[in-house]
Design an enzyme around this catalytic site. Structure first.
Site, PDB file in Angstrom:
ATOM      1  CG  HIS A  43      -0.211   3.500   5.875  1.00 49.85           C
ATOM      2  ND1 HIS A  43      -0.019   2.877   7.089  1.00 49.85           N
ATOM      3  CD2 HIS A  43      -0.262   2.496   4.958  1.00 49.85           C
ATOM      4  CE1 HIS A  43       0.058   1.576   6.912  1.00 49.85           C
ATOM      5  NE2 HIS A  43      -0.090   1.308   5.630  1.00 49.85           N
ATOM      6  CB  CYS A  74      -0.928   0.000   1.207  1.00 57.45           C
ATOM      7  SG  CYS A  74      -0.105  -0.404   2.753  1.00 57.45           S
TER       8      CYS A  74
END
Lengths: 361, 361, 361, 361
Positions: B225, B145
């Site tokens: 994130h 990711c």
């Protein structure tokens, strides 16, 4: 310069910083804490009473409120100011600037915290960087926790002429422990949309010729801030040079993941174990085993205990303004000795161990 | 190339990524989800049953365990592999590499996730950056990711020849929502002591000539994130050039603090409001009003929804390996259309509003 | 009874509880801390070295590991046991029971913590409730933090014959501060599915005739546990009777929301301000202004500092087993005096203030 | 009764509850959502625009502000009220009561949320408990999320005459996800000092003859509330009777730790996996394998999704006030059918599995 061998000090604002500055001033053998001033009536100011500190009311209304709940009030802020050489203003952001005329009228020297703008005092202070310039001034501003930490670390490299351009990302704690029930955040991160964030430019109020840019955000924790710095250098700097430069600067201490100090909470647990008052950490904690270099920059990861890091700077600033100590080195040494500020948190054996284990990792 | 007009797909590992890949494959009109394989017996796999997906057991023992608790098992993983053209391996880190011989024995093409090393597949994939190179290969790895997000953003600049050196600090979420009761963290941040962190080098497996360095840490949140990127440029790049470059790249969408989208939780709330399945965000969300430039670098702050961002890349990777679609642009368009991936989250009026309000700010 | 005027004590396990028990034993003028034993090689045991405590290795392999990283090792656990009258086992759950044969072989009296079952020692101890029964025994178990707190509060009522049936809901902290980077939880609550939870029955190992039932859960915080108790009474008990009963019992201290002590973090901040080592709170903190009564039950809300509450009980238990002090009252008084355990956290004026402000609320 | 076969509905306040009520009303085939009203100008109201809902301004100033940032405004709240039969007031606490004269002047029936006092509407509503009493009334108040959940669970037992006295401890989430960046808490729990807490008495506005007492606190999470209920019964109630009573009541669904649904986050992950809009859970989730009984009381642990639980009650309340549906059962059935409210989250096989695994546990 103050003729009295013992500087008479007032602390205005008995909050997160003020209560710590009061404790630190009380530890100095060349200073007297004449009293603290505030407005609150809850457990926070009652702790000052428990400490035996004379408590003054910041305003007349404040005095009434405090006396109504049984807090012994020694007088008003103006009465306190009339008895001191210098006042450390630790009131909330913005309030500090409003107090300036009061301090001038009382003819006392004044120190503000980093919440106020540089212009309020006209001089931004970090002991190891520009103590001399503050000598005999009427006022100065001790820069914020983040700017103090950036200055300590970058000055340690800059004084060697190594810094070409410093880039840092700061992850701030959302709020302080005492207020975490009412002003925190949950399960999120808030990025600052002003880029570069104010800390970079603010560091230039202390080191005007430093080339620095910062980005920042805040997260759901309250123990400390954490900084990730990438410092582009004027020449290749070796890992050993980097380590020695940081070791040689004041108020920076190494921690090692190889010693189990792997996160903000681990380092604060060590402070608790070392019986630090309130678990405070006045030093910038730099991860020694996260130091890295390449052919054009160096990388430094460090923890900033925002509740306490500016306290020793404030003590030094009192000495600089009053001129009772004209040497930065001697003032820093006196402050560090009295407060228990260390260059090494764990005994040498652990240093070796750290290295050994890092070698295995 | 697979002659069948419709690619037969297996998903091995029905976890955070696998369950989303299964849903996405089921949406494609040129693919058939033949089945999903796993070992667990709890609510996670029961959801596949609710979805009507044929459930296969990754092992014989697994089959016994699943049947013991009443889960209808269609067969074993090997039986599933015998029916498909390609398998998307979404098993936990390390396990994926161990499955490689099984996939080769079955003669199926295979896709791994970013938890596995580049060498497992020999090709690291991000659709917009290197789709063509994956055409007709036997296997590929969809990068993590974080690497996917870095690649999308930096490729948008790199293709213009602007990137001199990219520096980024990544603050990872501690754990995913489903497992936050057992593998989280509280009131701390854990810095990575390996500097540069692995994401920088990993981005070079997709863009070999990119000069990038990264530092990383993890914090007590699980929504996404967040990345803070400082990109040194080969020439001064204007704010407008930066904005247009990002707008022109796939799977990047702007969010604005001026629209109230000020933090990770705000953006995820918008995804919930937009009725995204599971509140997913497949796009990299870049804060438009946090974009900044100076005479030598550009600054980009972005949010990475780690649970879902690699899902569209996995769908495109299936097309590339099987060759059913030889154009990256067309594959990306088909995937985005089917999943509802957007270039703009809010209608144009809000764009203007955002700018207007930013102007006022 | 131990003839030596000074009881020789070993602490096995230098973790959250062990390091605090070691500090507390070192404070007693009728005890000598001969040494501490553990296996770890990180900062935790290095703190014992900094303290000047002789460090022993729990095993031969442990010794090798510790010496390899430069930790001075005084000997092995068996060598330590050969020099003491009593060992306080503060090792992790389950390990403690395995150490029993070792302690018996060494002929030392032994104390276990609440992680072990009642049967391991055959006697479950809370100083104010059953000190006498532990006199001259070979071993005893200091019950868990939650059971200790429940016992202190309920014994204060039970000794008056007021408790008909006690019902309490316990919200435990997810993990301790030192390990919050690796074993926490995020944004969730985990209910215990065993109802009643074990704490209720466990309290009966100390007060066999107490009618109590408990439910429990754990949440994403690490500062303390919090208990909500609804105690059905044998007769109507007035608010004043309730207050006096709690004031009259040892190691219970009132906190007041009206003093700004409104949450777990506020109370811990007060402990930090009071310069408690590690910010510990050995007392059960009962919210005085949350006390309530109706015609058939009383309501008590209290905070339990799980890291430290059992420490004074362990010190008293050492006296009881060795018989150096045969009076519970005198042992409790000595322990409390040496550690600074208080019945009132803030001066009387604040008591009045609290009431006054509560009146206004 | 409203003659129109289709009730014309306005939603005033497009926040956490309002946006969900608007979606739910739009799903009903006997209702028309005429429009929504609010004052904000950020992404929250823009989502209404994306939805195609006519947006009205709550005030003239509000209209100016909204139009200034490009939000298409259909008119003012008064214009909206002039077109509807009933308004669902979902404005913030206190504001709702102030709107009452406006609704009366417009001659529309009105529904308030639980933030307002019982007296504002004079009737507190939970569909399964007192639908009939609300028929043809001018106004009613849908009680709060916590009171709705307590009522659903306790009514299921009370209607059998089993409840002697209910005692519950409620642990509330600190804040909602959308605002968790600015109004959360960190690493603490805040106990309510008002005992009993308001939820107990509030439940009696719906079930006047219920004997109930509650204690409450709030913790650092935002996914849901959790309740621990100890219900003293008029006679011994078996586990099977308890289970059947809860199964037989509307909008209560079982979850099982044995299915891996062990915490608040696990249950919400299931809602995400079930493709619930916004991951909502309109049902009270009761832990089946945490149900317990003894000879005088029963124990129930349940999760309350505060963002969405009152939405179906609001839809039913619209039918009751307007009288378009005179049967509680039929209204509940229509609402549940349209929204996808279930009595069982996972297929029967998993039910068995759950039991089987519980048996092994």
């Amino acid at each position: 310069m103050v003729t009295s061998a013992c500087v008479r000090v007032a602390v205005n604002g008995y909050g997160v910083i003020g209560k710590r500055v009061a404790d630190a001033v009380a530890l100095q053998n060349d200073m007297t804490l004449v009293g603290v001033a505030d407005l609150v009536t809850d457990y926070r100011i009652r702790v000052a009473v428990e400490r035996g500190f004379p408590v003054y009311a910041a305003t007349e209304e404040g005095r009434a409120g405090m006396e109504a709940v049984g807090i012994p009030v020694a007088g008003t802020l103006d009465e306190l100011l009339s008895q001191v050489d210098v006042v450390a203003d630790c009131t909330p952001k913005k309030i500090g600037a409003e107090n300036r005329p009061r301090y001038q009228a009382a003819g006392v020297k004044s120190i503000w915290q980093g919440g106020e703008k540089h212009e309020v005092a006209g001089y931004s202070f970090v002991a190891q960087a520009n103590y001399a310039g503050a000598l005999d001034r009427d006022s100065a501003r001790v820069v914020s926790c983040n700017t103090t930490a950036l200055t300590r670390v970058l000055h340690a490299l800059h004084r060697h002429g190594w810094v070409k351009r410093a880039r840092a990302t700061l992850l701030r704690r959302a709020t302080d422990p005492w207020e975490s029930h009412m002003s925190g955040m949950i399960n999120t991160v808030v990025p600052e949309t002003t880029v570069p964030s104010h800390q970079g430019p603010d560091a230039r109020t202390v080191m005007p010729d430093l080339d620095i840019t910062t980005m920042a955000g805040a997260g759901p924790y309250n123990l400390s801030h954490i900084h990730f710095a990438m410092v582009e250098t004027t020449r290749p700097v070796s890992l050993d040079e980097l380590r020695r430069a940081l070791e040689g600067a004041p108020r920076i201490a190494f921690v090692r993941a190889s010693d189990g100090l792997v996160a903000l909470n681990s380092v604060i647990e060590l402070m608790r174990d070392l019986n630090r008052p309130r678990g405070d950490m006045w030093e910038v904690a730099v991860w020694e085993d996260a130091l890295a270099v390449d052919d054009r920059e160096v990388y430094v990861t460090f923890q900033v205990h925002n509740e306490s890091i500016v306290v020793p700077e404030t003590v030094d600033c009192i000495r600089a303004l009053t001129g009772v100590e004209r040497s930065a080195e001697r003032s820093i040494a006196r402050t560090d000795e009295s407060m228990g500020i260390r260059k090494t948190f764990l005994s040498r054996s652990s240093r070796l161990a750290g290295s050994a284990m890092a070698g295995h990792a």
